[in-house]
Scaffold this motif. Structure first.
Motif, PDB file in Angstrom:
ATOM      1  N   MET A  12       0.461   1.982 -13.873  1.00 47.17           N
ATOM      2  CA  MET A  12       1.131   2.768 -13.185  1.00 47.17           C
ATOM      3  C   MET A  12       0.832   4.642 -14.497  1.00 47.17           C
ATOM      4  O   MET A  12       1.445   4.337 -15.425  1.00 47.17           O
ATOM      5  CB  MET A  12       2.599   2.773 -13.286  1.00 47.17           C
ATOM      6  N   ILE A  13       1.197   5.399 -13.622  1.00 46.35           N
ATOM      7  CA  ILE A  13       1.049   7.048 -14.218  1.00 46.35           C
ATOM      8  C   ILE A  13       2.463   7.452 -13.490  1.00 46.35           C
ATOM      9  O   ILE A  13       2.427   7.875 -12.209  1.00 46.35           O
ATOM     10  CB  ILE A  13      -0.223   7.273 -13.421  1.00 46.35           C
ATOM     11  N   LYS A  14       2.676   8.374 -15.154  1.00 44.53           N
ATOM     12  CA  LYS A  14       4.403   8.339 -14.267  1.00 44.53           C
ATOM     13  C   LYS A  14       3.873  10.423 -14.793  1.00 44.53           C
ATOM     14  O   LYS A  14       3.568  10.519 -15.744  1.00 44.53           O
ATOM     15  CB  LYS A  14       4.916   8.149 -16.072  1.00 44.53           C
ATOM     16  N   LYS A  15       4.213  11.514 -14.236  1.00 43.25           N
ATOM     17  CA  LYS A  15       4.030  12.090 -13.797  1.00 43.25           C
ATOM     18  C   LYS A  15       5.609  13.110 -13.810  1.00 43.25           C
ATOM     19  O   LYS A  15       6.040  12.853 -12.815  1.00 43.25           O
ATOM     20  CB  LYS A  15       2.634  12.856 -12.378  1.00 43.25           C
ATOM     21  N   ALA A  16       5.675  14.051 -14.164  1.00 38.76           N
ATOM     22  CA  ALA A  16       6.569  15.438 -13.988  1.00 38.76           C
ATOM     23  C   ALA A  16       5.845  16.931 -13.517  1.00 38.76           C
ATOM     24  O   ALA A  16       4.823  17.360 -13.931  1.00 38.76           O
ATOM     25  CB  ALA A  16       7.457  15.569 -15.028  1.00 38.76           C
ATOM     26  N   VAL A  17       6.962  17.522 -12.802  1.00 44.08           N
ATOM     27  CA  VAL A  17       6.466  18.993 -12.800  1.00 44.08           C
ATOM     28  C   VAL A  17       7.764  19.403 -11.938  1.00 44.08           C
ATOM     29  O   VAL A  17       8.195  19.520 -12.416  1.00 44.08           O
ATOM     30  CB  VAL A  17       5.593  19.046 -11.014  1.00 44.08           C
ATOM     31  N   ARG A  18       7.559  21.164 -12.293  1.00 50.82           N
ATOM     32  CA  ARG A  18       8.606  21.457 -12.132  1.00 50.82           C
ATOM     33  C   ARG A  18       8.112  23.003 -11.371  1.00 50.82           C
ATOM     34  O   ARG A  18       7.206  23.081 -11.122  1.00 50.82           O
ATOM     35  CB  ARG A  18       8.816  22.681 -13.549  1.00 50.82           C
ATOM     36  N   MET A  19       9.080  23.055 -10.425  1.00 46.94           N
ATOM     37  CA  MET A  19       9.091  24.243  -9.442  1.00 46.94           C
ATOM     38  C   MET A  19      10.075  24.499  -9.223  1.00 46.94           C
ATOM     39  O   MET A  19      11.721  24.780 -10.122  1.00 46.94           O
ATOM     40  CB  MET A  19       8.360  22.763  -7.798  1.00 46.94           C
ATOM     41  N   SER A  34       7.163   5.845  -7.245  1.00 48.33           N
ATOM     42  CA  SER A  34       8.295   6.423  -7.523  1.00 48.33           C
ATOM     43  C   SER A  34       8.679   7.525  -7.035  1.00 48.33           C
ATOM     44  O   SER A  34       7.178   8.332  -7.245  1.00 48.33           O
ATOM     45  CB  SER A  34       8.741   6.111  -8.446  1.00 48.33           C
ATOM     46  N   TYR A  35       9.165   8.814  -6.589  1.00 51.90           N
ATOM     47  CA  TYR A  35       9.258  10.295  -6.487  1.00 51.90           C
ATOM     48  C   TYR A  35      10.941  10.229  -6.064  1.00 51.90           C
ATOM     49  O   TYR A  35      11.257  10.909  -5.197  1.00 51.90           O
ATOM     50  CB  TYR A  35       9.049  10.386  -5.058  1.00 51.90           C
ATOM     51  N   SER A  36      10.928  10.951  -7.217  1.00 54.49           N
ATOM     52  CA  SER A  36      12.384  11.999  -7.335  1.00 54.49           C
ATOM     53  C   SER A  36      12.743  13.703  -7.497  1.00 54.49           C
ATOM     54  O   SER A  36      11.845  13.736  -8.618  1.00 54.49           O
ATOM     55  CB  SER A  36      13.197  10.874  -8.809  1.00 54.49           C
ATOM     56  N   ILE A  37      13.571  14.025  -7.420  1.00 51.51           N
ATOM     57  CA  ILE A  37      13.394  14.933  -7.746  1.00 51.51           C
ATOM     58  C   ILE A  37      14.909  15.793  -8.261  1.00 51.51           C
ATOM     59  O   ILE A  37      15.664  15.626  -7.750  1.00 51.51           O
ATOM     60  CB  ILE A  37      13.182  16.099  -6.293  1.00 51.51           C
ATOM     61  N   TYR A  84       9.554  14.280 -10.546  1.00 49.62           N
ATOM     62  CA  TYR A  84       9.270  12.881 -11.463  1.00 49.62           C
ATOM     63  C   TYR A  84       8.090  12.195 -10.073  1.00 49.62           C
ATOM     64  O   TYR A  84       9.286  11.566 -10.027  1.00 49.62           O
ATOM     65  CB  TYR A  84      10.505  12.184 -12.132  1.00 49.62           C
ATOM     66  N   LEU A  85       7.567  11.674 -10.721  1.00 48.17           N
ATOM     67  CA  LEU A  85       6.459  10.646  -9.629  1.00 48.17           C
ATOM     68  C   LEU A  85       6.327   9.423 -10.981  1.00 48.17           C
ATOM     69  O   LEU A  85       5.519   9.694 -11.516  1.00 48.17           O
ATOM     70  CB  LEU A  85       5.786  11.216  -9.761  1.00 48.17           C
ATOM     71  N   GLU A  86       5.973   8.643 -10.057  1.00 46.85           N
ATOM     72  CA  GLU A  86       5.075   6.904 -10.743  1.00 46.85           C
ATOM     73  C   GLU A  86       3.590   6.650  -9.269  1.00 46.85           C
ATOM     74  O   GLU A  86       4.501   7.011  -8.546  1.00 46.85           O
ATOM     75  CB  GLU A  86       6.159   6.119 -10.364  1.00 46.85           C
ATOM     76  N   ILE A  87       3.062   7.260  -9.963  1.00 47.31           N
ATOM     77  CA  ILE A  87       1.684   6.959  -8.636  1.00 47.31           C
ATOM     78  C   ILE A  87       0.393   5.924  -9.191  1.00 47.31           C
ATOM     79  O   ILE A  87       0.775   5.576 -10.818  1.00 47.31           O
ATOM     80  CB  ILE A  87       1.170   8.309  -8.830  1.00 47.31           C
ATOM     81  N   GLU A  88      -0.146   5.608  -8.957  1.00 50.08           N
ATOM     82  CA  GLU A  88      -0.995   4.794  -8.843  1.00 50.08           C
ATOM     83  C   GLU A  88      -2.825   4.608  -9.494  1.00 50.08           C
ATOM     84  O   GLU A  88      -3.133   4.193 -10.248  1.00 50.08           O
ATOM     85  CB  GLU A  88      -0.948   3.259  -7.661  1.00 50.08           C
TER      86      GLU A  88
END
Length: 103
Positions: free
Chosen positions: A1-8, A40-43, A55-59
């Protein structure tokens, strides 16, 4: 699982509208996100700065990157452009965040 975080960045005073639109997320948008590997995708919202933290969890990174080229995603960007900072193509201005800790 790859965890990603972004700011907008949300435009001031539009948190309620932003949340409303996401609470009514189109079924075809949900399907596209899942079809492209989002597990998973939370904002989250910072009321002091109007920044959004996603915050995302992607394949798979390549599969996830393809979301930008889907018709439904471009339609969503157009729909959201009036509530947040966007690029010329209406994609949200995002800053990738680096993970520095995990328990």
């Amino acid at each position: 699982m790859i965890k990603k975080a972004v700011r907008m960045k949300l435009y001031p005073g539009l948190k309620e509208e932003y949340a409303k639109r996401h609470n009514q997320l189109w079924p075809e948008m949900k399907k596209m996100l899942k079809d492209h590997g989002a597990k998973s995708y939370s904002i989250f919202f910072d009321p002091e700065t109007d920044y959004l933290f996603g915050y995302l969890e992607i394949e798979d990174e390549e599969r996830w990157a393809q979301t930008a080229n889907t018709e439904i995603n471009r339609k969503w960007w157009d729909f959201m452009a009036d509530v947040m900072e966007t690029n010329p193509d209406n994609s949200p201005v995002t800053v990738d965040l680096e993970q520095v800790f995990e328990l």
